[in-house]
Motif scaffolding. Structure first.
Motif, PDB file in Angstrom:
ATOM      1  N   UNK A  29      48.832  50.447  33.240  1.00 11.24           N
ATOM      2  CA  UNK A  29      47.860  49.494  32.716  1.00 11.24           C
ATOM      3  C   UNK A  29      47.019  48.914  33.848  1.00 11.24           C
ATOM      4  N   UNK A  30      47.664  48.588  34.955  1.00 10.98           N
ATOM      5  CA  UNK A  30      46.950  48.056  36.117  1.00 10.98           C
ATOM      6  C   UNK A  30      45.942  49.069  36.634  1.00 10.98           C
ATOM      7  N   UNK A  31      46.366  50.336  36.693  1.00 12.12           N
ATOM      8  CA  UNK A  31      45.473  51.391  37.161  1.00 12.12           C
ATOM      9  C   UNK A  31      44.250  51.498  36.262  1.00 12.12           C
ATOM     10  N   UNK A  32      44.440  51.295  34.952  1.00 13.26           N
ATOM     11  CA  UNK A  32      43.315  51.338  34.032  1.00 13.26           C
ATOM     12  C   UNK A  32      42.339  50.197  34.265  1.00 13.26           C
ATOM     13  N   UNK A  33      42.861  48.984  34.448  1.00 11.57           N
ATOM     14  CA  UNK A  33      41.995  47.832  34.725  1.00 11.57           C
ATOM     15  C   UNK A  33      41.184  48.078  35.986  1.00 11.57           C
ATOM     16  N   UNK A  34      41.860  48.525  37.045  1.00  9.02           N
ATOM     17  CA  UNK A  34      41.170  48.691  38.331  1.00  9.02           C
ATOM     18  C   UNK A  34      40.308  49.947  38.351  1.00  9.02           C
ATOM     19  N   UNK A  35      40.583  50.911  37.475  1.00  3.85           N
ATOM     20  CA  UNK A  35      39.659  52.034  37.292  1.00  3.85           C
ATOM     21  C   UNK A  35      38.342  51.522  36.718  1.00  3.85           C
ATOM     22  N   UNK A  36      38.426  50.624  35.731  1.00  6.00           N
ATOM     23  CA  UNK A  36      37.218  50.037  35.143  1.00  6.00           C
ATOM     24  C   UNK A  36      36.430  49.265  36.193  1.00  6.00           C
ATOM     25  N   UNK A  37      37.134  48.506  37.031  1.00  4.95           N
ATOM     26  CA  UNK A  37      36.447  47.774  38.102  1.00  4.95           C
ATOM     27  C   UNK A  37      35.769  48.746  39.059  1.00  4.95           C
ATOM     28  N   UNK A  38      36.496  49.792  39.437  1.00  3.58           N
ATOM     29  CA  UNK A  38      35.973  50.767  40.391  1.00  3.58           C
ATOM     30  C   UNK A  38      34.747  51.478  39.826  1.00  3.58           C
ATOM     31  N   UNK A  39      34.788  51.830  38.559  1.00  2.00           N
ATOM     32  CA  UNK A  39      33.672  52.549  37.947  1.00  2.00           C
ATOM     33  C   UNK A  39      32.376  51.748  37.988  1.00  2.00           C
ATOM     34  N   UNK A  40      32.501  50.425  38.037  1.00  4.31           N
ATOM     35  CA  UNK A  40      31.316  49.558  38.107  1.00  4.31           C
ATOM     36  C   UNK A  40      31.130  48.960  39.498  1.00  4.31           C
ATOM     37  N   UNK A  41      31.831  49.551  40.470  1.00  2.69           N
ATOM     38  CA  UNK A  41      31.736  49.083  41.857  1.00  2.69           C
ATOM     39  C   UNK A  41      31.993  47.582  41.954  1.00  2.69           C
ATOM     40  N   UNK A  42      32.975  47.119  41.187  1.00  2.00           N
ATOM     41  CA  UNK A  42      33.308  45.696  41.146  1.00  2.00           C
ATOM     42  C   UNK A  42      34.462  45.428  42.100  1.00  2.00           C
ATOM     43  N   UNK A  43      34.152  44.765  43.202  1.00  2.00           N
ATOM     44  CA  UNK A  43      35.184  44.411  44.179  1.00  2.00           C
ATOM     45  C   UNK A  43      34.783  43.092  44.847  1.00  2.00           C
ATOM     46  N   UNK A  44      34.990  41.965  44.165  1.00  2.00           N
ATOM     47  CA  UNK A  44      34.604  40.677  44.728  1.00  2.00           C
ATOM     48  C   UNK A  44      35.721  39.988  45.513  1.00  2.00           C
ATOM     49  N   UNK A  45      36.873  40.629  45.645  1.00  2.00           N
ATOM     50  CA  UNK A  45      38.073  39.930  46.090  1.00  2.00           C
ATOM     51  C   UNK A  45      38.188  39.868  47.611  1.00  2.00           C
ATOM     52  N   UNK A  46      38.519  38.670  48.076  1.00  2.00           N
ATOM     53  CA  UNK A  46      38.756  38.467  49.501  1.00  2.00           C
ATOM     54  C   UNK A  46      40.209  38.733  49.866  1.00  2.00           C
ATOM     55  N   UNK A  47      41.079  38.722  48.860  1.00  2.00           N
ATOM     56  CA  UNK A  47      42.502  38.893  49.085  1.00  2.00           C
ATOM     57  C   UNK A  47      43.127  39.513  47.839  1.00  2.00           C
ATOM     58  N   UNK A  48      44.070  40.426  48.051  1.00  2.00           N
ATOM     59  CA  UNK A  48      44.863  41.007  46.965  1.00  2.00           C
ATOM     60  C   UNK A  48      46.331  40.752  47.286  1.00  2.00           C
TER      61      UNK A  48
END
Length: 299
Positions: A29-48
Motif C-alpha cells: 500500500x505504501x509503495x502505491x501511495x509513493x508511486x502516485x507521488x513519484x508519477x507526479x514528481x511530488x517530493x516536498x519532504x525535508x525528512x522521511x
C-alpha cells in the motif's frame, strides 16, 4: 491576491515530513501511495522517517527508485525464497530471509542508488536495540550516515521470524516496530509541528491491535528464553498496548497531522504472498496517493 496565496503555498508545502509505518507485505500500500507521488514528481519532504517496510519504501522513494520497492513486493519478496513459514519451528532457520533480501533486492542487479539516497532528504530508519541488561530502546539510523544495508536489515528483522539479531556498531537490533511502530513523535522532537507531518499507515482507520495469541506468545517466549532477554519478551507482550496508545494519541491529540490510511477492505497481511491481493493493495495505495495530492492542489 489569490495568485500570490497559491504561489506562497507552493513555496511552503503543507507537509514537510513523511512518516511511514511498517507492516511487512502490507508495505505494498505504501509503495502505491509513493508511486502516485513519484508519477507526479511530488517530493516536498525535508525528512522521511520509516519503520521496517516503511523504511525500505521510503528509501526507494527518496532515491527516486520507488520501482525497486514496488517490484520487490510484487516479485521477489512474495516468493517462497523470502518467506518460508515452514521454518517457524526451526531455531536456526529464518521465516523471513533478510540476508537474501538485501543481496537480491536492495543490493541486487539494479541496486538501491546509495549515492542518490545520500544526496536526497535524509531518511531516518528506526530499529530496536535489545541490550541484555535493560529494556529495548529505539535506535534512529540515518541514511546519510549509517550503513544503509545493515539499517534496512535491522529495521525489518521481525522477532522470531528473523532468527538472532542484526549486529551493527554496539547494537543488537530487531524490528523498529517493537519500540516505535509509527514514528511521528520523532518528527515532533525534531521541531516540526503537527501541520508539517504526513503519516502513511498500513492499517485502516480505526484499527486497534489485539494481544498476540497464547500460542504466539509461547513461541517467542520459548525462543527468547534466556533470562537476559526477559526485557525483550516483556516489550513484545506489551506491544499491542504501545501501538494502540500511539494510534489513540495520533487520532485524538494530533488532529492536524494528516494520515493516509488504507481503505477498510484492504486485505494484505504481514506475510501475504497472493499476487491478486498485492495488486489490489497497490492500486488502493495509488488511489489514496492521488486523492491526497488532489486535496493539496485544492487547498
Amino acid at each position: 491576491m489569490n495568485f500570490l496565496k497559491r504561489l506562497f503555498k507552493k513555496q511552503e508545502p503543507p507537509r514537510k515530513v513523511l512518516v511511514i509505518e511498517g507492516g511487512g507485505m502490507r508495505g505494498i500500500f505504501l509503495a502505491g501511495v509513493l508511486q502516485a507521488f513519484t508519477d507526479r514528481a511530488y517530493f516536498p519532504f525535508k525528512l522521511i522517517i520509516g519503520t521496517s517496510a516503511g523504511a525500505l519504501v521510503g528509501c526507494a522513494y527518496a532515491a527516486r527508485q520507488i520501482h525497486i520497492a514496488r517490484d520487490a513486493l510484487f516479485g521477489k519478496l512474495s516468493t517462497g525464497r523470502f518467506i518460508q513459514v515452514s521454518n517457524i519451528l526451526k531455531s536456526e532457520r529464518h521465516v523471513i530471509d533478510l540476508d537474501w533480501m538485501i543481496d537480491a533486492v536492495v543490493a541486487g542487479p539494479e541496486p538501491l542508488n546509495v549515492a542518490a539516497l545520500k544526496k536526497s532528504s535524509p531518511v531516518i530508519i528506526t530499529a530496536t536495540n535489545c541490550p541484555h541488561d535493560r529494556a529495548p530502546e529505539t535506535v534512529y539510523l540515518n541514511s546519510q550516515k549509517d550503513d544503509i544495508f545493515q539499517s534496512l536489515k535491522a529495521t525489518a528483522a521481525l522477532p522470531f521470524l528473523y532468527k538472532g539479531f542484526v549486529k551493527y556498531k554496539d547494537y543488537l537490533m530487531l524490528d523498529g516496530g517493537i519500540t516505535d511502530p509509527i514514528p511521528f513523535y520523532k518528527a515532533l522532537k525534531a521541531g516540526y509541528k503537527d501541520k508539517d507531518i504526513l503519516v502513511l499507515t498500513t492499517r485502516p482507520q480505526g484499527y486497534r491491535k489485539k494481544q498476540d495469541s497464547f500460542l504466539i506468545r509461547a513461541l517467542y517466549g520459548h525462543y527468547y528464553k534466556e533470562p537476559e532477554l526477559r526485557y525483550l519478551v516483556e516489550s513484545m507482550d506489551n506491544l499491542y498496548k504501545k501501538y494502540n496508545g500511539i494510534l489513540d494519541d495520533l487520532e485524538n491529540f494530533h488532529k492536524d497531522i494528516e494520515v493516509i490510511y488504507p481503505p477498510a477492505d484492504f486485505s494484505v497481511e504481514k506475510l501475504t504472498t497472493d499476487t491478486k491481493k498485492l495488486l489490489e493493495g497497490f492500486q488502493q495505495g495509488v488511489q489514496a496517493g492521488n486523492a491526497y495530492m488532489q486535496r493539496v492542489k485544492n487547498s
